[in-house]
Design a protein around this motif. Structure first.
Motif, PDB file in Angstrom:
ATOM      1  N   ARG A   1       0.815  -1.227   0.000  1.00  0.00           N
ATOM      2  CA  ARG A   1       0.000   0.000   0.000  1.00  0.00           C
ATOM      3  C   ARG A   1       0.843   1.268   0.000  1.00  0.00           C
ATOM      4  O   ARG A   1       0.644   2.150   0.826  1.00  0.00           O
ATOM      5  CB  ARG A   1      -0.972  -0.016   1.176  1.00  0.00           C
ATOM      6  CG  ARG A   1      -1.894  -1.217   1.119  1.00  0.00           C
ATOM      7  CD  ARG A   1      -2.951  -1.219   2.192  1.00  0.00           C
ATOM      8  NE  ARG A   1      -3.660  -2.482   2.102  1.00  0.00           N
ATOM      9  CZ  ARG A   1      -3.563  -3.478   2.986  1.00  0.00           C
ATOM     10  NH1 ARG A   1      -2.826  -3.355   4.046  1.00  0.00           N
ATOM     11  NH2 ARG A   1      -4.217  -4.599   2.800  1.00  0.00           N
TER      12      ARG A   1
ATOM     13  N   ALA B   1      -1.760  -1.278  -7.993  1.00  0.00           N
ATOM     14  CA  ALA B   1      -1.435   0.067  -7.500  1.00  0.00           C
ATOM     15  C   ALA B   1       0.079   0.252  -7.496  1.00  0.00           C
ATOM     16  O   ALA B   1       0.820  -0.719  -7.342  1.00  0.00           O
ATOM     17  CB  ALA B   1      -1.981   0.238  -6.089  1.00  0.00           C
TER      18      ALA B   1
ATOM     19  N   CYS C   1      -5.675   0.555  -1.668  1.00  0.00           N
ATOM     20  CA  CYS C   1      -4.899   0.723  -2.898  1.00  0.00           C
ATOM     21  C   CYS C   1      -5.774   1.203  -4.050  1.00  0.00           C
ATOM     22  O   CYS C   1      -5.343   2.000  -4.879  1.00  0.00           O
ATOM     23  CB  CYS C   1      -4.206  -0.592  -3.266  1.00  0.00           C
ATOM     24  SG  CYS C   1      -2.596  -0.742  -2.468  1.00  0.00           S
TER      25      CYS C   1
ATOM     26  N   CYS D   1      -1.450  -6.812  -6.870  1.00  0.00           N
ATOM     27  CA  CYS D   1      -2.033  -5.465  -6.826  1.00  0.00           C
ATOM     28  C   CYS D   1      -1.480  -4.566  -7.938  1.00  0.00           C
ATOM     29  O   CYS D   1      -0.271  -4.526  -8.171  1.00  0.00           O
ATOM     30  CB  CYS D   1      -1.743  -4.836  -5.475  1.00  0.00           C
ATOM     31  SG  CYS D   1      -2.553  -3.261  -5.232  1.00  0.00           S
TER      32      CYS D   1
ATOM     33  N   CYS E   1      -5.168  -5.060  -4.201  1.00  0.00           N
ATOM     34  CA  CYS E   1      -5.129  -5.927  -3.011  1.00  0.00           C
ATOM     35  C   CYS E   1      -6.168  -5.507  -1.995  1.00  0.00           C
ATOM     36  O   CYS E   1      -6.588  -6.311  -1.179  1.00  0.00           O
ATOM     37  CB  CYS E   1      -3.736  -5.888  -2.387  1.00  0.00           C
ATOM     38  SG  CYS E   1      -3.333  -4.319  -1.586  1.00  0.00           S
ATOM     39  N   SER E   2      -6.563  -4.241  -2.036  1.00  0.00           N
ATOM     40  CA  SER E   2      -7.399  -3.701  -0.963  1.00  0.00           C
ATOM     41  C   SER E   2      -8.114  -2.444  -1.455  1.00  0.00           C
ATOM     42  O   SER E   2      -7.720  -1.849  -2.463  1.00  0.00           O
ATOM     43  CB  SER E   2      -6.498  -3.304   0.211  1.00  0.00           C
ATOM     44  OG  SER E   2      -5.540  -2.353  -0.245  1.00  0.00           O
TER      45      SER E   2
ATOM     46  N   CYS F   1       3.077  -1.395  -4.597  1.00  0.00           N
ATOM     47  CA  CYS F   1       2.387  -2.441  -3.837  1.00  0.00           C
ATOM     48  C   CYS F   1       2.499  -3.747  -4.609  1.00  0.00           C
ATOM     49  O   CYS F   1       2.259  -3.760  -5.813  1.00  0.00           O
ATOM     50  CB  CYS F   1       0.918  -2.093  -3.619  1.00  0.00           C
ATOM     51  SG  CYS F   1       0.113  -3.296  -2.517  1.00  0.00           S
TER      52      CYS F   1
HETATM   53 ZN   LIG Z   1      -2.111  -2.959  -3.006  1.00  0.00          ZN
END
Ligand SMILES: [Zn+2]
Length: 202
Positions: free
Chosen positions: A37, A160, A183, A158, A179-180, A163
């Motif tokens: 992140r 982003a 991100c 991910c 991933c989240s 990350c």
């Molecule tokens: Zn991520």
């Protein structure tokens, strides 16, 4: 554990495979270094690593077992990276390597389900002993099931910047790239800032 990305009640690869692939994701994300992140994964000591492993598996885990799980996590990561690159052949080669190393032996275990209804679940022992082999056998088999399905692209890394955490996309539409939510949001915000800057530059 099994929090991020797992939506109970929604099944993509079979409920057990979904859970085990989600565990493989958690092992990689919690026990491997790299970036998370937007920043480097902070270096953590063996004790913290051990409590992470314990929390992941919801089991007592020794220091040696933590080392074994960390080794397994490092071996699982390349499968996600290969799928992210669109290279299913490389991913299959990685999974075949895991299958060969951990030699999963299928067996049925009774799962006393909700409401007293007994069900049987397919589990996997390893022909080798030890924690790495035992968890590796399950993870290798579940990842093999994913790669052998039409939905193999649902594994990923991910997108982003800064990350490299991994994910399995168990969403209905299968269009996950991050991933989240963190991100996804920071990528959106960066794109918006870039558009604003471009607008000002005109
Ligand atoms: Zn991520």
């Amino acid at each position: 554990m099994l929090r991020e990305g797992y939506v109970p009640g929604q099944v993509i690869f079979g409920s057990h495979a979904d859970r085990v692939v989600t565990l493989a994701v958690a092992l990689v994300n919690e026990l491997t270094g790299g970036q998370v992140r937007g920043r480097p994964v902070p270096r953590i000591g063996p004790t913290d690593l051990q409590s992470r492993a314990r929390a992941l598996l919801a089991l007592p885990i020794t220091a040696q077992e933590t080392d074994e799980l960390t080794r397994l996590a490092a071996r699982l990561r390349p499968v996600f990276a290969a799928v992210e690159d669109g290279d299913v052949e490389r991913a299959a080669g990685e999974v075949n390597g895991l299958l060969e190393a951990y030699r999963p032996l299928p067996y049925l275990a009774r799962d006393e389900g909700q409401g007293g209804a007994a069900a049987w679940q397919l589990h996997f022992h390893s022909a080798g002993g030890g924690t790495e082999a035992r968890w590796g056998a399950g993870c290798a088999t579940a990842l093999a099931a994913v790669l052998a399905s039409d939905s193999w692209r649902r594994l990923g890394v991910c997108s982003a910047p800064v990350c490299d955490r991994v994910f399995v996309d168990l969403s209905r539409n299968g269009s996950r790239r991050f991933c989240s939510a963190a991100c996804q949001n920071r990528t959106k915000a960066a794109a918006l800032r870039a558009r604003r800057r471009a607008g000002r530059a005109v």
